[in-house]
Design a protein around this motif. Structure first.
Motif, mmCIF file in Angstrom:
data_model
loop_
_atom_site.group_PDB
_atom_site.id
_atom_site.type_symbol
_atom_site.label_atom_id
_atom_site.label_comp_id
_atom_site.label_asym_id
_atom_site.label_seq_id
_atom_site.Cartn_x
_atom_site.Cartn_y
_atom_site.Cartn_z
ATOM 1 N N PHE A 1 24.696 8.310 18.581
ATOM 2 C CA PHE A 1 23.885 8.111 19.777
ATOM 3 C C PHE A 1 22.438 7.845 19.418
ATOM 4 C CE2 PHE A 1 27.745 8.738 21.446
ATOM 5 C CZ PHE A 1 28.157 10.001 21.831
ATOM 6 N N TYR B 1 22.439 4.183 18.181
ATOM 7 C CA TYR B 1 22.510 3.206 19.273
ATOM 8 C C TYR B 1 21.227 3.177 20.086
ATOM 9 C CZ TYR B 1 27.420 2.172 18.371
ATOM 10 O OH TYR B 1 28.599 1.750 17.798
ATOM 11 N N LEU C 1 19.012 1.027 18.147
ATOM 12 C CA LEU C 1 19.437 -0.371 18.243
ATOM 13 C C LEU C 1 19.136 -0.954 19.620
ATOM 14 C CD1 LEU C 1 22.878 -0.253 16.335
ATOM 15 C CD2 LEU C 1 20.715 -1.190 15.510
ATOM 16 N N ARG C 2 19.222 -0.143 20.647
ATOM 17 C CA ARG C 2 18.887 -0.643 21.999
ATOM 18 C C ARG C 2 17.423 -1.057 22.048
ATOM 19 N NH1 ARG C 2 22.470 3.457 23.959
ATOM 20 N NH2 ARG C 2 20.761 4.951 24.216
ATOM 21 N N LEU D 1 17.322 -4.410 19.930
ATOM 22 C CA LEU D 1 18.186 -5.566 20.201
ATOM 23 C C LEU D 1 18.446 -5.868 21.672
ATOM 24 C CD1 LEU D 1 20.935 -4.884 17.468
ATOM 25 C CD2 LEU D 1 18.948 -6.406 17.294
ATOM 26 N N ALA D 2 18.015 -4.994 22.569
ATOM 27 C CA ALA D 2 18.339 -5.211 23.988
ATOM 28 C C ALA D 2 17.767 -6.538 24.499
ATOM 29 C CB ALA D 2 17.844 -4.052 24.831
ATOM 30 N N LEU E 1 17.874 -9.302 23.150
ATOM 31 C CA LEU E 1 18.701 -10.432 22.745
ATOM 32 C C LEU E 1 19.797 -10.765 23.772
ATOM 33 C CD1 LEU E 1 19.263 -9.619 18.944
ATOM 34 C CD2 LEU E 1 17.694 -11.285 19.935
ATOM 35 N N ALA E 2 19.888 -9.958 24.801
ATOM 36 C CA ALA E 2 20.924 -10.200 25.819
ATOM 37 C C ALA E 2 20.735 -11.540 26.512
ATOM 38 C CB ALA E 2 20.900 -9.088 26.848
ATOM 39 N N ALA F 1 21.718 -2.355 28.447
ATOM 40 C CA ALA F 1 21.150 -2.406 27.096
ATOM 41 C C ALA F 1 22.229 -2.156 26.045
ATOM 42 C CB ALA F 1 20.028 -1.378 26.961
ATOM 43 N N GLN F 2 23.110 -1.202 26.336
ATOM 44 C CA GLN F 2 24.173 -0.897 25.382
ATOM 45 C C GLN F 2 25.132 -2.082 25.237
ATOM 46 O OE1 GLN F 2 24.228 1.638 23.300
ATOM 47 N NE2 GLN F 2 26.163 1.012 22.363
ATOM 48 N N ALA G 1 24.332 -5.167 25.623
ATOM 49 C CA ALA G 1 23.583 -6.187 24.884
ATOM 50 C C ALA G 1 23.637 -5.900 23.389
ATOM 51 C CB ALA G 1 22.145 -6.232 25.356
ATOM 52 N N VAL G 2 23.509 -4.618 23.051
ATOM 53 C CA VAL G 2 23.597 -4.233 21.630
ATOM 54 C C VAL G 2 24.975 -4.589 21.087
ATOM 55 C CG1 VAL G 2 23.773 -2.230 20.096
ATOM 56 C CG2 VAL G 2 21.851 -2.423 21.676
#
Lengths: 211, 166
Positions: A197, A200, A203-204, A207-208, A210-211, B46-47, B49-50
């Protein structure tokens, strides 16, 4: 029973089939390894064929170097072979395999054995084919966008502490359950959840967008 | 459904939702909650997207000779001599035993040089040569004697054949 009064079998959920396939696969691994223990090298070749891909891919994402990943993966299987006489099917074969791979991967990261991380467009792609960039603005642009995205993903994974990195890779790409990851990392399931957790969350943040 | 973020179950549920690992019933229940809870909705998006970004990282192709290399290493290990096997058992695993060979050769060379110059060996070497020298000297002496003998015979015969001069 349908309106015509004919019994039709209900379709099984796909996860049920996957579970059965997984069980069969695990039993097969144990059976093969027991044969290796009894001196059957051909069975070792079958195990190699079944698992080399996942081990190499895991190590590649851990150390982010193809050459180092393959070298470490060779060492993984060498150690499996060396330990064949003492093998007992008390745990999943994949757990044992990933435990060795994670141990070697973590050591490699700690020792700082890395080659160049950046792949140029002239080098092989991860699919093993040389990337051809056709003339024409849209394809080049798409390639560049893809390259930027890939670089961000690799850097985000690399920025994770080694154990978090290993946990995420096993969870995401090898689809290991929390209990299995805990067994590989020799820690509790709650510790694995905590690792994941936090990873992640990190990473959120990276990288969020990049959606 | 209560708010997963508020009741502490958020992380696990959101991660599973992002990975599309919830069963259909759990997923639809969570999605109903997401329509009502902005913070959970943002977290879930967000999750996902990751997860999607991580999907973009492809695997590498395995080298076609990978299996061959593994079997080659196994074969090498099985052919290892008892000495190197013993060495591997006693040296720390992270040490490489390769430097031991040239170092060992250098030590052997030093020991050999020391022994050659050692006074212990020299009498042996001179005494080995002595009999040879003595034999050569004897041969020379015999040759000389032959020569002298021939000269002595000639002079006697010369005397016998030549008249005595007054």
């Amino acid at each position: 029973m349908n309106p015509d009064g004919i019994d039709t079998p209900t379709a099984q959920p796909s996860w049920n089939t996957r579970v059965k396939d997984t069980i069969r696969s695990l039993e097969r691994d144990a059976e093969l390894m027991l044969r290796v223990r009894d001196g059957d090298q051909a069975s070792f070749g079958l195990l190699l064929e079944r698992h080399r891909g996942s081990v190499i891919h895991f190590l590649y994402r851990m150390v982010q170097s193809r050459a180092v990943a393959e070298e470490l993966a060779q060492e993984v299987f060498l150690r499996v072979y060396r330990s064949r006489s003492s093998y007992e099917p008390s745990a999943k074969f994949t757990t044992w395999l990933f435990r060795i791979a994670t141990h070697l991967g973590l050591n490699s990261i700690r020792d700082g054995r890395k080659e160049s991380r950046q792949e140029s467009l002239d080098q092989e792609t991860s699919e093993g084919t040389v990337r051809q960039v056709a003339d024409g603005a849209p394809n080049v642009e798409q390639e560049l966008v893809y390259e930027v995205k890939l670089r961000e993903v690799r850097q985000a994974i690399e920025s994770l502490p080694a154990k978090q990195r290993a946990a995420v890779l096993m969870h995401k790409y090898d689809e290991l359950e929390y209990a299995e990851i805990a067994s590989v990392l020799s820690c509790s399931e709650s510790a694995v959840k905590s690792l994941l957790f936090r990873a992640y969350e990190h990473l959120r943040l990276r990288l969020a967008h990049l959606a | 459904m209560g708010c997963p973020v508020e009741d502490g179950t958020g992380a696990e549920l959101i991660v599973a939702y992002g990975a599309r690992k919830l069963d259909p019933e759990q997923e639809s229940e969570l999605e109903r909650h997401l329509t009502l809870c902005p913070s959970c909705r943002e977290l879930a998006q967000a999750q996902r997207a990751v997860w999607s970004a991580l999907d973009a990282w492809p695997s590498i192709a395995v080298s076609p000779n990978f299996d061959q290399l593994v079997f080659h290493r196994i074969a090498n290990e099985q052919q290892r001599t008892p000495f190197t096997g013993w060495l591997r058992r006693w040296l720390p695993a992270r040490w490489s035993w390769r430097p031991v060979v040239p170092v060992g050769a250098a030590c052997a060379a030093l020991i050999a040089a020391f022994l050659l110059k050692s006074p212990v060996l020299q009498p042996l070497t001179s005494s080995e040569n002595q009999p040879k020298l003595q034999i050569e000297q004897v041969e020379h002496a015999l040759d000389d004697m032959d020569m002298l003998k021939q000269l002595g015979v000639e002079s006697a015969s010369e005397k016998a054949h030549s008249p005595e001069k007054i």
